[in-house]
Enzyme design. Structure first.
Site, PDB file in Angstrom:
ATOM      1  N   LYS A  77       0.707  -1.279   0.025  1.00  0.00           N
ATOM      2  CA  LYS A  77      -0.146   0.163  -0.072  1.00  0.00           C
ATOM      3  C   LYS A  77       0.870   1.131   0.064  1.00  0.00           C
ATOM      4  CE  LYS A  77      -4.212  -2.008   2.090  1.00  0.00           C
ATOM      5  NZ  LYS A  77      -4.879  -1.983   3.152  1.00  0.00           N
ATOM      6  N   ASP A 129      -9.708   2.675   2.880  1.00  0.00           N
ATOM      7  CA  ASP A 129      -9.584   2.179   4.214  1.00  0.00           C
ATOM      8  C   ASP A 129     -10.163   3.120   5.279  1.00  0.00           C
ATOM      9  OD1 ASP A 129      -8.676  -0.306   3.331  1.00  0.00           O
ATOM     10  OD2 ASP A 129      -6.761  -0.015   3.620  1.00  0.00           O
ATOM     11  N   GLY A 171       0.840  -1.819  15.075  1.00  0.00           N
ATOM     12  CA  GLY A 171       1.037  -1.897  13.762  1.00  0.00           C
ATOM     13  C   GLY A 171       1.268  -0.532  13.110  1.00  0.00           C
ATOM     14  N   GLY A 196       1.909  -0.406   9.267  1.00  0.00           N
ATOM     15  CA  GLY A 196       1.963  -0.489   7.868  1.00  0.00           C
ATOM     16  C   GLY A 196       0.626   0.321   7.518  1.00  0.00           C
ATOM     17  N   GLY A 197       0.536  -0.172   5.875  1.00  0.00           N
ATOM     18  CA  GLY A 197      -0.505   0.809   5.316  1.00  0.00           C
ATOM     19  C   GLY A 197      -1.797   0.889   6.162  1.00  0.00           C
ATOM     20  N   ARG A 250       6.515  -3.853  15.593  1.00  0.00           N
ATOM     21  CA  ARG A 250       7.500  -4.739  15.840  1.00  0.00           C
ATOM     22  C   ARG A 250       8.891  -3.900  15.327  1.00  0.00           C
ATOM     23  NH1 ARG A 250       7.682  -9.818  11.878  1.00  0.00           N
ATOM     24  NH2 ARG A 250       7.195  -8.222  10.420  1.00  0.00           N
ATOM     25  N   LEU A 269      -8.638  -5.586  12.727  1.00  0.00           N
ATOM     26  CA  LEU A 269      -8.773  -5.123  11.468  1.00  0.00           C
ATOM     27  C   LEU A 269      -8.901  -6.793  10.413  1.00  0.00           C
ATOM     28  CD1 LEU A 269      -8.713  -2.532  12.116  1.00  0.00           C
ATOM     29  CD2 LEU A 269      -6.804  -1.905  10.471  1.00  0.00           C
ATOM     30  N   TYR A 274     -10.009  -9.833   9.074  1.00  0.00           N
ATOM     31  CA  TYR A 274     -11.413 -10.359   8.810  1.00  0.00           C
ATOM     32  C   TYR A 274     -11.213 -11.866   8.479  1.00  0.00           C
ATOM     33  CZ  TYR A 274      -9.707  -9.544   4.009  1.00  0.00           C
ATOM     34  OH  TYR A 274      -9.053  -9.535   2.814  1.00  0.00           O
TER      35      TYR A 274
END
Ligand code: NAP
Length: 301
Positions: free
Chosen positions: A66, A102, A127, A129-130, A152, A222, A224
């Site tokens: 992303k 998102d 987290g 990330g994207g 992390r 998040l 699913y």
């Protein structure tokens, strides 16, 4: 000519988007096929270049690309610019437009879990990330006053905080090292906990030990697939309000559909397909793995 929409990521086989979007195309009799493209980073630029072809309506971008696709776009919408991450690409002629649906998807999930209660002002996000960028952007937009990011690799969380520097100047947005004692201290005083890591996609794994979960907070995972993660189970046992990744998936997908087709998304059809996928496993979708593909990540059901 059959139109094409692709999901670009690595891996992609876990995704429910193909089933959900194909059902929506079929319901509205739109001649389009949704394909899964498993691409490593080295093959990303070539995959994005292909999208300029006339038959493409656009694409979804998922883990871990992303952020990587941002400089490959000709234009970014405000949400994509604000987050520095793109999860939907649409085409304007030969030009590619990067969107981030998102952000809206997460806002809908947050509103749903908070319901009629007062919107909290503190959150812990796991987290960087994207997806975490979309979460942080939405939390800033909702007026949160303190948001702590654990990741992390701390440097990535720090980069995220720097990215949001200006828009978060009025609030306390900070990165912290992922040590259990630090995490415990922060989680014990927060109201909202968001898992925006990929930890929990494998059965039984969880980003945070059950005993660190305080009661009576809002927990949003998040992830699913699986629909009920270990974190959701542990948080339910701790008497927290919980929501999994599906409402966000549905909402971001509905907006993506509208961007590609210019038509209102058939949301009930998409929800029904998600219900079906959850109960019976993923449909066997056609996959173009291409020469860069990874056959190890083909769908299992
Ligand atoms: P991404 O950009 O690749 O980021 C992955 C994140 O997970 C990073 O923070 C990474 O930490 C962390 N991570 C991965 N493996 C880990 C491990 N073994 N231990 C600790 N941390 C680990 O992916 P993304 O697009 O942000 O997606 C993250 C998750 O959100 C995925 O599960 C995705 O399916 C889900 N998601 C759901 C929706 C929805 O609509 N429900 C939308 C978007 C994303 P490092 O930086 O340290 O590697």
């Amino acid at each position: 000519m059959t139109n094409r929409v692709v999901l670009i990521g690595h891996p992609v086989a876990h995704s429910f988007s193909a089933a959900m979007q194909q059902a929506a195309f079929d319901a509205l009799e739109i001649d389009a096929r949704y394909e899964l493209w498993d691409r490593r980073q080295i093959d990303l630029a070539e995959a994005i270049a292909q999208l300029r072809g006339e038959e493409f309506l656009g694409a979804n971008v998922t883990i871990p690309h992303k952020e990587h696709v941002v400089p490959m776009m000709d234009r970014l919408t405000d949400d994509a610019q604000a987050t520095g991450a793109v999860n939907v690409i649409s085409r304007e002629g030969k030009k590619l437009v990067g969107h981030n649906t998102d952000v809206t998807g997460f806002k809908v999930a947050l509103d749903k879990i908070v319901g009629r209660q007062k919107m909290p002002r503190q959150a812990v996000v796991l987290g960087a990330g994207g997806a975490a960028r979309a979460v942080v952007s939405a939390l800033i937009g909702e007026g949160f006053q303190r948001v702590v990011i654990f990741n992390r690799h701390l440097h990535r969380a720090e980069a995220l905080v720097r990215y949001f520097g200006k828009s978060a100047a009025h609030m306390d947005l900070r990165a912290m090292p992922w040590h259990e004692s630090v995490l415990e201290a922060e989680v014990s005083k927060t109201k909202v906990l968001v898992n925006a890591t990929a930890v929990g996609m494998a059965a039984g794994e969880t980003p945070i030990p059950a005993e660190l979960l305080p009661p009576d907070i809002f927990v949003l995972d998040l992830i699913y697939n699986p629909p009920v993660t270990q974190l959701i189970k542990d948080a339910t046992a701790a008497r927290d309000a919980v929501i999994g990744g599906e409402p966000m998936l549905l909402q971001q997908g509905a907006r993506a559909f509208e961007l590609w087709t210019g038509k209102p998304a058939p949301i009930e059809v998409m929800q029904a397909e998600l219900d079906r996928a959850r109960e019976h496993g993923l449909l066997q979708v056609e996959i173009d793995m291409g020469p860069a593909g990874d056959s190890a990540s083909a769908p299992s059901a």
